[in-house]
Enzyme design. Structure first.
Site, PDB file in Angstrom:
ATOM      1  CG  ASP A  12      78.391 -13.830  29.458  1.00 50.41           C
ATOM      2  OD1 ASP A  12      77.190 -14.090  30.292  1.00 50.41           O
ATOM      3  OD2 ASP A  12      78.579 -12.668  28.795  1.00 50.41           O
ATOM      4  N   GLY A  38      76.196 -10.778  31.916  1.00 49.61           N
ATOM      5  CA  GLY A  38      75.210 -10.466  32.934  1.00 49.61           C
ATOM      6  C   GLY A  38      74.759  -9.114  32.537  1.00 49.61           C
ATOM      7  N   GLY A  40      73.312  -7.062  34.371  1.00 48.85           N
ATOM      8  CA  GLY A  40      73.599  -6.100  35.320  1.00 48.85           C
ATOM      9  C   GLY A  40      75.052  -5.936  35.540  1.00 48.85           C
ATOM     10  CD  GLU A 138      70.099 -11.068  32.071  1.00 49.81           C
ATOM     11  OE1 GLU A 138      71.094 -10.803  32.494  1.00 49.81           O
ATOM     12  OE2 GLU A 138      70.170 -11.231  30.371  1.00 49.81           O
ATOM     13  CG  ASN A 181      65.764  -4.197  21.823  1.00 49.27           C
ATOM     14  OD1 ASN A 181      64.786  -4.045  21.597  1.00 49.27           O
ATOM     15  ND2 ASN A 181      66.693  -4.887  22.117  1.00 49.27           N
ATOM     16  N   GLY A 216      70.616   3.975  14.428  1.00 46.34           N
ATOM     17  CA  GLY A 216      70.892   4.958  15.275  1.00 46.34           C
ATOM     18  C   GLY A 216      70.038   4.934  16.571  1.00 46.34           C
ATOM     19  CG  ASP A 243      74.325  -4.954  28.819  1.00 45.55           C
ATOM     20  OD1 ASP A 243      73.021  -4.868  28.828  1.00 45.55           O
ATOM     21  OD2 ASP A 243      74.947  -6.219  28.587  1.00 45.55           O
ATOM     22  CB  SER A 282      83.464  -5.893  24.639  1.00 46.21           C
ATOM     23  OG  SER A 282      82.074  -5.470  25.144  1.00 46.21           O
TER      24      SER A 282
HETATM   25  O1  RIB Z   1      73.664  -8.255  27.283  1.00 47.36           O
HETATM   26  C1  RIB Z   1      74.404  -9.217  26.992  1.00 47.36           C
HETATM   27  C2  RIB Z   1      74.285 -10.273  28.146  1.00 47.36           C
HETATM   28  O2  RIB Z   1      73.292 -10.877  28.328  1.00 47.36           O
HETATM   29  C3  RIB Z   1      75.573 -11.345  28.502  1.00 47.36           C
HETATM   30  O3  RIB Z   1      76.645 -10.910  29.123  1.00 47.36           O
HETATM   31  C4  RIB Z   1      74.644 -12.368  28.993  1.00 47.36           C
HETATM   32  O4  RIB Z   1      74.964 -12.681  30.168  1.00 47.36           O
HETATM   33  C5  RIB Z   1      73.306 -12.043  29.042  1.00 47.36           C
HETATM   34  O5  RIB Z   1      72.499 -11.763  30.029  1.00 47.36           O
END
Ligand code: RIB
Length: 297
Positions: A12, A38, A40, A138, A181, A216, A243, A282
């Site tokens: 990223d 990513g 994943g 992805e 979402n 929420g 994620d 994070s």
């Molecule tokens: O959900 C966030 C992610 O979306 C990022 O880390 C980026 O790589 C994309 O895949």
């Protein structure tokens, strides 16, 4: 019982900007950083940090993907099923983050789009009935992976992000858990007035989470609808917060938490992720999620 997260791994490149760049504009970024990401990878890290033992599967480039494997290993994720491919770049994301912590992302699939049937067969041969399979949108070869996992009677979790026309061609009736979402729920329900009602009718055996930003999240567990509010934080970077939610929610269910506690834990974890920069980096630890003082609103 094992947990396999078959998904994307990205480098990223994050740019801090005053606003998202407009057509024809050249915009100076206040800062740039390289982060592990990513969907994943982020979800695998969240699953592991939330207390589960996790196997990551996917593909990176042999020259530039090492940093992603290191980050996964540091979080305790098994990377034996991440293939390092020659002559192909690791997937990457160009991410703008504005002053409100909102992001917009341009994705280059790279090695994530080189996942094929042979790779899927080899990886899935190590998993059996009752194992969990976590998927996002992805990587290539998703329909085949879902077919094979269904044949094996694995428990299939789908977070169809980023939403695009490929998702509608997936064998969605094999999915046991949807994590959506509100925009994804709208598309999957054909823009029904009540997405939950439409999705419950279309996928009667599936359990469904819909996250609605500041409103929420809601979870249909097959018997009842459970609501969870959000926890107040100062938004720094929303990248990877969804994620983190997915990883903590599924990990909590696997560890035997009640549906209500799993939803609450996921909401707390994603709030902490929003208050921090980066995606994979994070994701908080379970201790932080349990001990952090957060106000529910
Ligand atoms: O959900 C966030 C992610 O979306 C990022 O880390 C980026 O790589 C994309 O895949």
């Amino acid at each position: 019982m094992k947990i396999l997260n078959f998904g994307s791994l990205n480098l990223d490149y994050t740019y801090e900007v005053s606003h998202f760049v407009r057509p024809g504009e050249t915009l100076a970024a206040a800062a740039r950083s390289l982060n592990c990401g990513g969907k994943g990878l982020n979800q695998a890290i969240a699953l592991a940090k939330a207390g589960c033992s996790v196997y990551m599967a996917g593909a990176v480039g042999s020259e530039d993907g090492g940093i992603l494997l290191n980050q996964l290993n540091r979080a305790g994720v098994n990377t034996d099923n991440v293939r390092q491919l020659v002559d192909i770049a690791t997937g990457n994301a160009f991410i703008q983050v504005d002053g409100n912590g909102e992001n917009c992302i341009v994705l280059y699939g790279g090695a994530n789009q080189a996942v094929d049937e042979a790779m899927a067969d080899e990886i899935l041969s190590g998993f059996i009935s009752g194992d969990w399979l976590i998927l996002q949108n992805e990587i290539s070869c998703l329909p085949y992976i879902m077919e094979k996992a269904h044949e094996k009677k694995m428990i299939i979790v789908l977070n169809p992000s980023p939403m695009n026309e490929n998702v509608l061609r997936l064998p969605l009736h094999y999915v046991d858990y949807f994590l959506l979402n509100k925009d994804e729920a709208e598309v999957l329900s054909d823009h029904a007035e009540d997405p939950f009602a439409a999705l419950k009718e279309r996928y009667p055996d599936a359990k469904i989470v819909i996250t609605r930003g500041s409103e929420g999240s809601d979870y249909w567990n097959g018997n009842e609808l459970i609501h969870q509010g959000i926890f107040k934080v100062e938004a720094v970077d929303t990248t990877g917060a969804g994620d983190t939610f997915t990883g903590f929610f599924i990990s909590s269910l696997v560890r035997g938490l009640s549906d209500r506690d799993a939803l609450r834990t996921a909401a707390r974890a994603s709030a902490i992720a929003v208050s921090r920069k980066g995606a994979g980096a994070s994701v908080p630890s379970l201790d932080e999620v349990l001990s952090c003082s957060l106000k529910e609103i």
